[in-house]
Design a protein around this motif. Structure first.
Motif, mmCIF file in Angstrom:
data_model
loop_
_atom_site.group_PDB
_atom_site.id
_atom_site.type_symbol
_atom_site.label_atom_id
_atom_site.label_comp_id
_atom_site.label_asym_id
_atom_site.label_seq_id
_atom_site.Cartn_x
_atom_site.Cartn_y
_atom_site.Cartn_z
ATOM 1 N N GLY A 3 0.801 -1.224 0.000
ATOM 2 C CA GLY A 3 0.000 0.000 0.000
ATOM 3 C C GLY A 3 0.820 1.254 0.000
ATOM 4 N N GLY A 4 2.131 1.158 -0.279
ATOM 5 C CA GLY A 4 2.955 2.360 -0.361
ATOM 6 C C GLY A 4 2.634 3.124 -1.643
ATOM 7 N N PHE A 5 3.486 4.104 -1.908
ATOM 8 C CA PHE A 5 3.264 4.939 -3.101
ATOM 9 C C PHE A 5 3.388 4.136 -4.382
ATOM 10 C CE2 PHE A 5 4.887 8.118 -0.039
ATOM 11 C CZ PHE A 5 3.766 8.916 -0.025
ATOM 12 N N GLY A 68 11.988 10.251 -13.038
ATOM 13 C CA GLY A 68 11.400 10.121 -11.696
ATOM 14 C C GLY A 68 11.198 8.659 -11.315
ATOM 15 N N ILE A 69 12.226 7.849 -11.563
ATOM 16 C CA ILE A 69 12.136 6.410 -11.239
ATOM 17 C C ILE A 69 12.136 6.236 -9.715
ATOM 18 C CG2 ILE A 69 13.391 4.197 -11.382
ATOM 19 C CD1 ILE A 69 12.231 4.998 -14.103
ATOM 20 N N GLY A 70 11.203 5.425 -9.217
ATOM 21 C CA GLY A 70 11.093 5.232 -7.765
ATOM 22 C C GLY A 70 12.041 4.156 -7.249
ATOM 23 N N GLN A 89 23.137 5.903 -5.495
ATOM 24 C CA GLN A 89 23.000 6.361 -4.100
ATOM 25 C C GLN A 89 23.471 7.798 -3.964
ATOM 26 O OE1 GLN A 89 25.114 3.379 -1.832
ATOM 27 N NE2 GLN A 89 23.327 2.042 -1.682
ATOM 28 N N LYS A 90 24.576 8.113 -4.632
ATOM 29 C CA LYS A 90 25.123 9.472 -4.569
ATOM 30 C C LYS A 90 24.129 10.480 -5.134
ATOM 31 C CE LYS A 90 29.463 11.706 -5.572
ATOM 32 N NZ LYS A 90 30.416 11.761 -6.641
ATOM 33 N N ALA A 91 23.392 10.037 -6.143
ATOM 34 C CA ALA A 91 22.416 10.940 -6.771
ATOM 35 C C ALA A 91 21.086 10.948 -6.013
ATOM 36 C CB ALA A 91 22.192 10.515 -8.219
ATOM 37 N N GLY A 92 21.024 10.229 -4.885
ATOM 38 C CA GLY A 92 19.797 10.222 -4.076
ATOM 39 C C GLY A 92 18.699 9.354 -4.674
ATOM 40 N N LEU A 93 19.089 8.377 -5.509
ATOM 41 C CA LEU A 93 18.094 7.507 -6.152
ATOM 42 C C LEU A 93 18.039 6.163 -5.439
ATOM 43 C CD1 LEU A 93 19.283 8.303 -9.774
ATOM 44 C CD2 LEU A 93 16.976 8.807 -8.913
ATOM 45 N N LYS A 94 16.821 5.614 -5.313
ATOM 46 C CA LYS A 94 16.692 4.311 -4.653
ATOM 47 C C LYS A 94 17.103 3.211 -5.623
ATOM 48 C CE LYS A 94 12.996 4.843 -1.328
ATOM 49 N NZ LYS A 94 11.739 4.288 -0.813
ATOM 50 N N VAL A 95 17.992 2.318 -5.143
ATOM 51 C CA VAL A 95 18.499 1.267 -6.022
ATOM 52 C C VAL A 95 18.699 -0.007 -5.210
ATOM 53 C CG1 VAL A 95 20.885 2.126 -5.726
ATOM 54 C CG2 VAL A 95 20.320 0.706 -7.699
#
Ligand code: GLY
Length: 454
Positions: A3-5, A68-70, A89-95
């Motif tokens: 049920g998350g985003f 805008g990849i989640g 990770q450095k770019a603040g993206l979830k991976v």
């Protein structure tokens, strides 16, 4: 847990494993769109293929930011070794995947063996050599067969299983002197005692202190039936593998996964992602042959056919350091799944490509069957062969024989020039080798004092 985003996801890679990952992620009600970089003709049917190669880290970061990849899920080991996760990770993206440092568990056989020794993980006796003379001298003092491993990544080809000392000497020549697998990969080698026994693939999701072991799989590495011929990336797999009994699974967790994950944490290289342990099962218990730091190919295809839990929820929880929410809660379809790889003639050596593949639509209509693409290409009119492993035909059945029948019924509808495949995938499930029949493992020398941390 759910049920998350809602979000867009990106799968990096173009093989059968990545097709299976994208296919499973697309089933999540929380996924609005799946992108594959670059994907293949199989993912093109339901996802957006983006023409970015898996090693073009900067372009992948830019794409993920712009779109805008989640969550990004990394398939191939090369991308991990090139620092994809670090850059995201450095770019603040979830991976989802380990950092370059942590991925050394796969990208360096020497690093892996050093961790195993340090963490007291059971593994065959070995010697690290950084000069061919040193390797030759060691080989001449051994009275058992060896496996010779190039230190670096070599697309699965840098591991040479030798029957005699002479073969081992030739392997040293190929890896260290002729540098057939590249200069970097051949600078150091691992010489390892060759053990006899059935192999098992155990994949675990790891995040922080949490380790969730997935159902056991068995790969078929040799190119021909009855495990004959050279090793490949994998000619087929099935899941669950009865060889992975509760006792073995618990030994692997206690003696392998927990000490490895703790050792990585102590080295300040905490592991996040899939820790896939390649084991040989001996009558003295499982021994680790190798670590891989990503989903296995073709193990992922039958594994994900059976997974009922939402894959996005699971992988996102790992990245968010709340994987513990899923402990004891992963749901599986109880039916087994069998995956048969269709390969090009000549594989694992060089292959010709560009042959039209017939019967894909017919095979896709069969119930409980998924045809995952690997080395395929759409030439504007037809889907054609484009690599060594072409398709991974995967089916679920009421039991292993039923799953095999469904998979091979689908295989029989598919044709391309030079198509080769194994006919015995899954048969080992009917008769996991009785361990009493295996030769004894020579008692290991007294456990050496833990090696200093590398
Ligand atoms: N199935 C072997 C591998 O993924 O490396």
């Amino acid at each position: 847990m759910t049920g998350g985003f809602k979000m867009k996801v990106l799968v990096v890679g173009k093989g059968g494993r990545e097709h299976a990952l994208a296919w499973k992620l697309a089933q999540s009600p929380r996924v609005t769109r799946v992108f594959c970089a670059p994907g293949n003709p199989g993912t093109r049917g339901f996802a957006n293929n983006v023409p970015i190669e898996p090693d073009d880290i900067r372009a992948l970061v830019d794409f993920a930011k712009g779109e805008g990849i989640g969550l990004t899920v990394v398939g191939p080991e090369d991308s991990l070794d090139k620092g994809l996760v670090d850059a995201f990770q450095k770019a603040g993206l979830k991976v989802f995947g380990p950092t370059k440092q942590a991925a050394q568990l796969e990208s360096s056989k020497v690093f892996a063996k050093t961790v195993m020794r340090y963490a007291d993980v059971p593994t065959p006796e070995f010697k690290v050599c950084d000069h061919p003379d040193q390797a030759r001298a060691w080989i001449q003092t051994r009275d058992y067969p060896l496996v010779v491993k190039a230190n670096g990544l070599a697309a699965g080809k840098g591991v040479i299983v030798c029957a005699t000392g002479e073969e081992a000497l030739k392997a040293v020549e190929r890896i260290m002197v002729r540098e057939e697998f590249g200069r970097a990969a051949g600078r150091q080698i691992v010489l390892e005692k060759r053990l006899i026994g059935p192999e098992l693939s155990i994949l675990a999701l790891v995040s922080g202190r949490t380790i969730i072991t997935l159902d056991p799989c068995q790969d078929h590495k040799a190119v021909f039936d009855d495990d004959k011929g050279p090793n490949t990336g994998g000619m087929g797999a099935y899941c669950p593998a009865p060889l992975g009994t509760n006792k073995i699974m618990s030994q692997v967790e206690t003696d392998v996964l927990v000490p490895t994950v703790h050792a990585m944490k102590r080295k300040r290289m905490p592991f996040l992602g899939v820790l896939y342990v390649g084991l040989i099962v001996t009558n003295q218990g499982p021994r680790v042959l190798e670590y891989n730091c990503r989903f296995g190919d073709p193990e992922t295809q039958p594994l994900l056919m059976r997974l009922k839990t939402d894959l996005l929820d699971l992988l996102e929880a790992a990245v968010d350091n709340r994987l513990d929410e899923f402990e004891g809660k992963i749901e599986w379809d109880p039916r087994p799944a069998v995956c048969v790889v269709l390969a090009s003639q000549g594989y694992p050596g060089p292959v010709e490509k560009g042959f039209v593949i017939h019967g894909l639509k017919e095979a896709a209509k069969l119930p409980d069957v998924q045809v995952f693409h690997a080395g395929t290409h759409y030439d504007g009119r037809d889907v054609v062969t484009w690599g060594g492993r072409v398709l991974a035909v995967t089916a679920m059945g009421d039991d292993i024989l039923d799953a095999r029948k469904k998979a091979y019924d689908a295989v029989n509808l598919i044709q391309f020039r030079g198509m080769q495949f194994r006919k015995d995938i899954g048969l080992k499930a009917l008769n996991p080798l009785p361990l009493a029949a295996l030769p004894p493992v020579t008692p290991a020398p007294a456990t050496p004092a833990p090696a200093p941390e590398p």
